[in-house]
Design a protein around this motif. Structure first.
Motif, short mmCIF file in Angstrom:
data_model
loop_
_atom_site.label_atom_id
_atom_site.label_comp_id
_atom_site.label_asym_id
_atom_site.label_seq_id
_atom_site.Cartn_x
_atom_site.Cartn_y
_atom_site.Cartn_z
N ALA A 12 0.92 -1.23 0.08
CA ALA A 12 -0.15 -0.32 0.03
C ALA A 12 0.46 1.92 0.21
O ALA A 12 0.44 2.06 -0.56
CB ALA A 12 -1.07 -0.36 1.11
N LEU A 13 1.68 1.62 0.53
CA LEU A 13 2.93 2.58 1.15
C LEU A 13 3.10 2.15 -0.27
O LEU A 13 3.72 3.26 -0.92
CB LEU A 13 3.90 2.17 2.20
CG LEU A 13 5.00 3.72 2.33
CD1 LEU A 13 3.82 4.87 2.03
CD2 LEU A 13 5.93 2.70 3.61
N ARG A 14 3.58 1.99 -1.08
CA ARG A 14 4.10 1.71 -2.34
C ARG A 14 3.35 2.36 -3.46
O ARG A 14 3.64 3.04 -4.41
CB ARG A 14 5.30 0.45 -3.13
CG ARG A 14 6.42 0.15 -2.67
CD ARG A 14 7.26 -1.26 -3.46
NE ARG A 14 6.60 -2.38 -3.40
CZ ARG A 14 6.57 -3.79 -2.76
NH1 ARG A 14 6.94 -3.45 -0.84
NH2 ARG A 14 5.69 -4.91 -2.67
N LEU A 15 2.62 1.67 -3.24
CA LEU A 15 1.15 2.20 -4.45
C LEU A 15 0.64 3.70 -3.65
O LEU A 15 1.17 4.01 -5.13
CB LEU A 15 -0.14 1.50 -4.03
CG LEU A 15 -1.49 1.73 -4.80
CD1 LEU A 15 -0.83 2.03 -6.30
CD2 LEU A 15 -2.64 1.19 -4.36
N LEU A 16 1.17 4.02 -2.78
CA LEU A 16 0.76 5.71 -2.67
C LEU A 16 1.96 6.69 -3.09
O LEU A 16 1.96 7.47 -3.34
CB LEU A 16 0.40 5.86 -1.09
CG LEU A 16 -0.72 5.35 -0.85
CD1 LEU A 16 -1.23 5.58 1.55
CD2 LEU A 16 -2.28 5.84 -1.33
N THR A 17 3.04 6.38 -3.37
CA THR A 17 4.44 6.93 -3.83
C THR A 17 4.60 6.71 -4.77
O THR A 17 4.43 7.21 -5.38
CB THR A 17 5.93 5.92 -3.13
OG1 THR A 17 5.89 5.77 -1.32
CG2 THR A 17 6.68 7.05 -3.71
N ARG A 18 3.89 5.56 -5.19
CA ARG A 18 4.10 6.14 -7.11
C ARG A 18 3.21 6.69 -7.76
O ARG A 18 2.93 7.48 -8.20
CB ARG A 18 3.87 4.23 -7.78
CG ARG A 18 4.75 3.27 -7.51
CD ARG A 18 4.36 2.31 -7.24
NE ARG A 18 4.93 0.87 -7.43
CZ ARG A 18 5.42 -0.35 -7.80
NH1 ARG A 18 3.65 -1.06 -8.36
NH2 ARG A 18 6.14 -1.49 -7.55
N ARG A 19 1.34 6.51 -6.45
CA ARG A 19 0.56 8.13 -7.29
C ARG A 19 1.49 9.10 -6.90
O ARG A 19 0.75 10.07 -7.96
CB ARG A 19 -0.39 7.75 -5.92
CG ARG A 19 -1.97 5.93 -6.89
CD ARG A 19 -2.86 6.75 -6.31
NE ARG A 19 -3.26 5.16 -6.40
CZ ARG A 19 -4.57 4.13 -5.94
NH1 ARG A 19 -4.66 5.26 -4.87
NH2 ARG A 19 -4.93 3.56 -6.30
N SER A 20 2.27 9.09 -5.82
CA SER A 20 2.32 10.72 -5.34
C SER A 20 3.49 11.24 -7.23
O SER A 20 3.88 12.42 -6.67
CB SER A 20 3.65 10.47 -3.94
OG SER A 20 1.96 10.19 -3.15
N ASP A 21 4.75 9.83 -7.22
CA ASP A 21 5.43 10.52 -8.34
C ASP A 21 4.73 10.51 -9.38
O ASP A 21 5.33 11.41 -9.83
CB ASP A 21 6.43 9.56 -8.30
CG ASP A 21 6.88 8.60 -7.17
OD1 ASP A 21 7.60 9.92 -6.10
OD2 ASP A 21 7.70 7.86 -6.87
N ALA A 22 3.60 9.67 -9.66
CA ALA A 22 2.96 10.15 -10.57
C ALA A 22 2.07 11.66 -10.81
O ALA A 22 2.33 12.26 -11.70
CB ALA A 22 2.14 9.47 -11.10
N ASP A 23 1.69 12.53 -9.72
CA ASP A 23 0.83 13.30 -9.52
C ASP A 23 2.22 14.40 -9.98
O ASP A 23 1.92 14.81 -10.22
CB ASP A 23 0.45 13.28 -8.71
CG ASP A 23 -1.30 12.23 -8.08
OD1 ASP A 23 -1.36 11.95 -9.44
OD2 ASP A 23 -1.51 11.66 -7.36
#
Length: 247
Positions: free
Chosen positions: A231-242
């Motif tokens: 879940a943390l990796r998923l949130l990190t990827r979304r933050s990087d993409a945004d």
């Protein structure tokens, strides 16, 4: 008991085969997709059935040690073959995902899923006789609570779907409550029953209960840790993409 086990041995593999054949020849899906979705479907059905049985049993038992419900031994016997079937089903999913030689399939699968395989073996070889024989018909309430842990089964099977991504926090909470907090609560409920402080209950609890907790609880904590990391990796990827979109 044996008749119910035989019924479970037919029901779970039969549901899987029927689902896979329907998806392949009626819906036109590939064999790999039909296999993976069928495995997840059977797991979800088993989780829903076990949770329903657990709720009925636990809510019907007022005396946590002496009250009995016919569904306890019946569902445990019926569901026991599921854990054998599920190992084979997970192997089929692994084989479709990893296009290797047949000889390497089993070795790679065992290396990758060693904890899950050991967990299922422990459920059949230890938890089954503990539930049906060693407890001597006592503690149906606790058996019902343990069945309720299967409420989190669909969460384990859908970690990479959109539903998991959207409702990840809720799924983590369900897993935390059903698989992690469950074991301390079992001791708390027993401590109230025997009127002892919870730190003394371990010495008073049946030995098979302590062995089961020692073997199963650390696995639940480990799997929860893995889910939190994903879940943390998923949130990190979304933050990087945004961040890239706004840059």
């Amino acid at each position: 008991m044996f008749a119910l086990m035989a019924a479970g041995s037919v029901f779970f593999p039969g549901m899987f085969l029927l689902s896979r054949l329907t998806l392949r020849f009626v819906m036109g899906w590939s064999e790999a997709d039909a296999t993976v979705v069928s495995v997840r479907g059977v797991s979800s059905v088993q989780g829903a059935m076990a949770s329903a049985a657990g709720y009925i049993i636990a809510s019907s038992c007022h005396d946590v040690m002496e009250d009995k419900h016919w569904l306890t031994d019946a569902y445990i016997s019926f569901a026991a073959p599921y854990f054998v079937y599920d190992v084979f089903a997970m192997f089929l999913c692994h084989r479709h995902k990893r296009q290797q030689q047949e000889g390497a399939h089993v070795a790679a699968f065992v290396r990758r899923e060693v904890l899950m395989v050991l967990h299922h073996a422990f459920m059949v070889l230890f938890c089954l006789p503990a539930s049906l024989v060693w407890r001597r018909g006592k503690g149906d309430y606790f058996q019902g609570l343990l069945l309720l842990a299967e409420l989190s089964t669909p969460c384990l099977k859908k970690e990479h779907t959109l539903l998991y991504k959207v409702n990840g926090a809720l799924m983590l909470l369900v897993f935390f409550g059903c698989r992690v907090l469950l074991f301390p609560y079992l001791y708390l409920a027993y401590s109230r029953y025997v009127s002892l402080p919870i730190h003394q209950v371990v010495l008073e609890a049946p030995w098979q209960c302590n062995v089961g907790v020692v073997m199963l609880w650390p696995l639940q904590i480990y799997w929860l840790t893995l889910m939190c990391r994903r879940a943390l990796r998923l949130l990190t990827r979304r933050s990087d993409a945004d961040a890239k979109k706004t840059a």
